[in-house]
Enzyme design. Structure first.
Site, mmCIF file in Angstrom:
data_model
loop_
_atom_site.group_PDB
_atom_site.id
_atom_site.type_symbol
_atom_site.label_atom_id
_atom_site.label_comp_id
_atom_site.label_asym_id
_atom_site.label_seq_id
_atom_site.Cartn_x
_atom_site.Cartn_y
_atom_site.Cartn_z
ATOM 1 N N TRP A 101 28.814 10.170 -22.462
ATOM 2 C CA TRP A 101 28.680 10.793 -23.781
ATOM 3 C C TRP A 101 28.507 12.305 -23.662
ATOM 4 O O TRP A 101 29.042 13.069 -24.467
ATOM 5 C CB TRP A 101 27.539 10.170 -24.575
ATOM 6 C CG TRP A 101 27.790 8.734 -24.906
ATOM 7 C CD1 TRP A 101 27.056 7.656 -24.500
ATOM 8 C CD2 TRP A 101 28.881 8.193 -25.679
ATOM 9 N NE1 TRP A 101 27.611 6.482 -24.987
ATOM 10 C CE2 TRP A 101 28.726 6.788 -25.705
ATOM 11 C CE3 TRP A 101 29.964 8.761 -26.341
ATOM 12 C CZ2 TRP A 101 29.622 5.945 -26.384
ATOM 13 C CZ3 TRP A 101 30.853 7.922 -27.019
ATOM 14 C CH2 TRP A 101 30.671 6.536 -27.027
ATOM 15 N N ASP A 171 21.605 15.039 -28.016
ATOM 16 C CA ASP A 171 22.093 13.772 -28.561
ATOM 17 C C ASP A 171 21.040 12.717 -28.218
ATOM 18 O O ASP A 171 20.819 12.417 -27.043
ATOM 19 C CB ASP A 171 23.439 13.443 -27.902
ATOM 20 C CG ASP A 171 23.977 12.062 -28.278
ATOM 21 O OD1 ASP A 171 23.297 11.318 -29.007
ATOM 22 O OD2 ASP A 171 25.101 11.737 -27.813
ATOM 23 N N LYS A 195 22.354 2.639 -32.872
ATOM 24 C CA LYS A 195 21.685 2.162 -31.661
ATOM 25 C C LYS A 195 20.260 1.724 -31.991
ATOM 26 O O LYS A 195 19.830 0.659 -31.613
ATOM 27 C CB LYS A 195 21.651 3.251 -30.586
ATOM 28 C CG LYS A 195 22.994 3.923 -30.323
ATOM 29 C CD LYS A 195 24.021 2.970 -29.719
ATOM 30 C CE LYS A 195 25.451 3.476 -29.832
ATOM 31 N NZ LYS A 195 25.801 4.588 -28.989
HETATM 32 C C1 LIG Z 1 26.993 5.422 -28.885
HETATM 33 C C2 LIG Z 1 26.753 6.806 -28.512
HETATM 34 C C3 LIG Z 1 27.584 7.846 -28.947
HETATM 35 C C4 LIG Z 1 28.799 7.618 -29.800
HETATM 36 O O1 LIG Z 1 28.443 7.226 -31.067
HETATM 37 P P1 LIG Z 1 29.522 7.050 -32.229
HETATM 38 O O2 LIG Z 1 28.662 6.922 -33.439
HETATM 39 O O3 LIG Z 1 30.300 5.828 -31.910
HETATM 40 O O4 LIG Z 1 30.367 8.252 -32.260
HETATM 41 C C5 LIG Z 1 27.265 9.126 -28.580
HETATM 42 N N1 LIG Z 1 26.194 9.386 -27.824
HETATM 43 C C6 LIG Z 1 25.387 8.414 -27.376
HETATM 44 C C7 LIG Z 1 24.201 8.762 -26.533
HETATM 45 C C8 LIG Z 1 25.629 7.098 -27.707
HETATM 46 O O5 LIG Z 1 24.822 6.129 -27.258
#
Ligand SMILES: *Cc1c(COP(=O)(O)O)cnc(C)c1O
Length: 361
Positions: A101, A171, A195
């Site tokens: 990511w 993030d 998540k």
């Molecule tokens: C799942 C995830 C993403 C991507 O998320 P989307 O909503 O599908 O774009 C980005 N960063 C992390 C840390 C993730 O776990």
């Protein structure tokens, strides 16, 4: 069939209590005679929903007044572009690459300016967090970027990097609200909610006010400007209204539980059940160095592909879903987010012990 124990990395398990409440309000939300799905986002009822959601999140995370909370769309991935488009004044940013990511965010930023990879743990399949105490931070960097919890690899920054005064962007998709955070250490904290917080389709951005400016990169679409969403209180256009409503319920669930300190204590206890077992198992082993282990995502392997596949299959047959690891790590991964009950992890470990007995000679 009843509810399974869902160890998916995302979209992931939500608190049963929240789902039941949403079900009870499905046809008639608080006497409005309609579902939240059918409601105008400009209605009084919805205004209360989104305002309360923001306030509850502020309470939970202790968000200072000089930070804005934005409920946006496009998932975490859209932020990979939105961040450079809004924050790259010098067109320079430093990225710490601790997994896929972070790498994707880094690659996206290269479209807009000079993105530097200043540290990486790619050399060991991202199984650790690099030492970030004295990195070569670029003098003109607009920000330093991290992915705080690495969903695929199961690592977490236990200590934030020394950004040498530069704005930190994080993030937190897979560790959102799993423990207390000091918001003042960040310029931007953002996460896709699917998540740990709610249904897919919502991304929450917590951003320091001075970073919200008119001065975005040329060509930045209106919808990708933080300022337009901040000025319109996340109601510039139709927001992902139902998703925000569910997030709001999860915030209330967390508050009732005692907030993020209480959640952290539960998460630590839950993760310890699994890690303690892994550390003494003769069949299974964790793939991450101990000091960088995530409380949320726990990858593990047997070392034999056929045995991993057998485990995943047998686990599924008795109601443990989505334990297959990410294709780049192999083996298994148990995501044990806030809403995964303690009992789910206890039962999983019981099942693993039994599997170990049956499959080790
Ligand atoms: C799942 C995830 C993403 C991507 O998320 P989307 O909503 O599908 O774009 C980005 N960063 C992390 C840390 C993730 O776990």
């Amino acid at each position: 069939m009843g509810r399974v124990y869902n160890f998916s990395a995302g979209p992931a398990v939500l608190p049963e209590e929240v789902l039941k409440e949403a079900a009870a309000e499905m046809l008639d939300y608080k006497g409005t005679g309609m579902s939240v799905m059918e409601m105008s986002h400009r209605s009084k009822a919805y205004e209360t929903i989104i305002k309360e959601a923001e306030q509850d999140l502020r309470d939970l995370m202790n968000i200072p007044d000089n930070y804005r909370v934005l409920f946006l769309q496009g998932g975490a991935s859209q932020q990979f572009a939105m961040i450079p488009m809004n924050l790259m004044k010098n067109k320079v940013a430093d990225y710490i690459i601790t997994g896929q990511w972070a790498k994707k965010a880094y690659q996206e930023a290269q479209i807009y300016g000079k993105a530097n990879a200043i540290a990486s743990s790619a050399d060991k399949t991202f199984s650790y967090i690099p030492d970030c105490s004295d990195l070569p931070i670029s003098e003109d960097a607009d920000y330093v970027y991290i992915c705080e919890n690495n969903t695929i690899y199961g690592t977490k920054f236990k200590k934030l990097p020394n950004t040498k005064g530069k704005t930190l962007v994080a993030d937190v998709s897979s560790c959102f609200l799993s423990e207390p955070v000091d918001v003042t250490k960040y310029g931007v904290i953002y996460g896709g909610v699917q998540k740990n917080v709610g249904p897919a389709g919502v991304v929450i951005v917590i951003i320091r006010e001075d970073l919200i400016t008119e001065d975005t990169l040329p060509g930045t679409p209106t919808m990708l400007k933080y300022k337009i969403h901040a000025d319109n209180e996340s109601l510039y256009n139709t927001p992902p209204a139902y998703g925000i409503y569910i997030c709001g319920k999860v915030f209330k669930w967390l508050k009732k539980l005692g907030g993020l300190e209480a959640m952290k204590a539960i998460n630590e206890k839950k993760a310890a059940i699994l890690y303690d077992y892994l550390d003494q198992s003769k069949l299974f082993k964790g793939t991450v160095v101990k000091e960088d282990r995530s409380l949320m995502n726990v990858p593990f392997i047997t070392g034999k592909e056929e045995l991993d596949a057998k485990f995943v299959k047998e686990a599924k047959a008795v109601g443990f879903e989505n334990l297959k690891g990410h294709r780049t790590v192999g083996g298994m991964r148990a995501s044990i987010y806030n809403a995964m009950p303690m009992e789910g992890v206890e039962k999983l470990v019981e099942f693993m012990k039994k599997f170990e007995e049956d499959n080790i000679k």
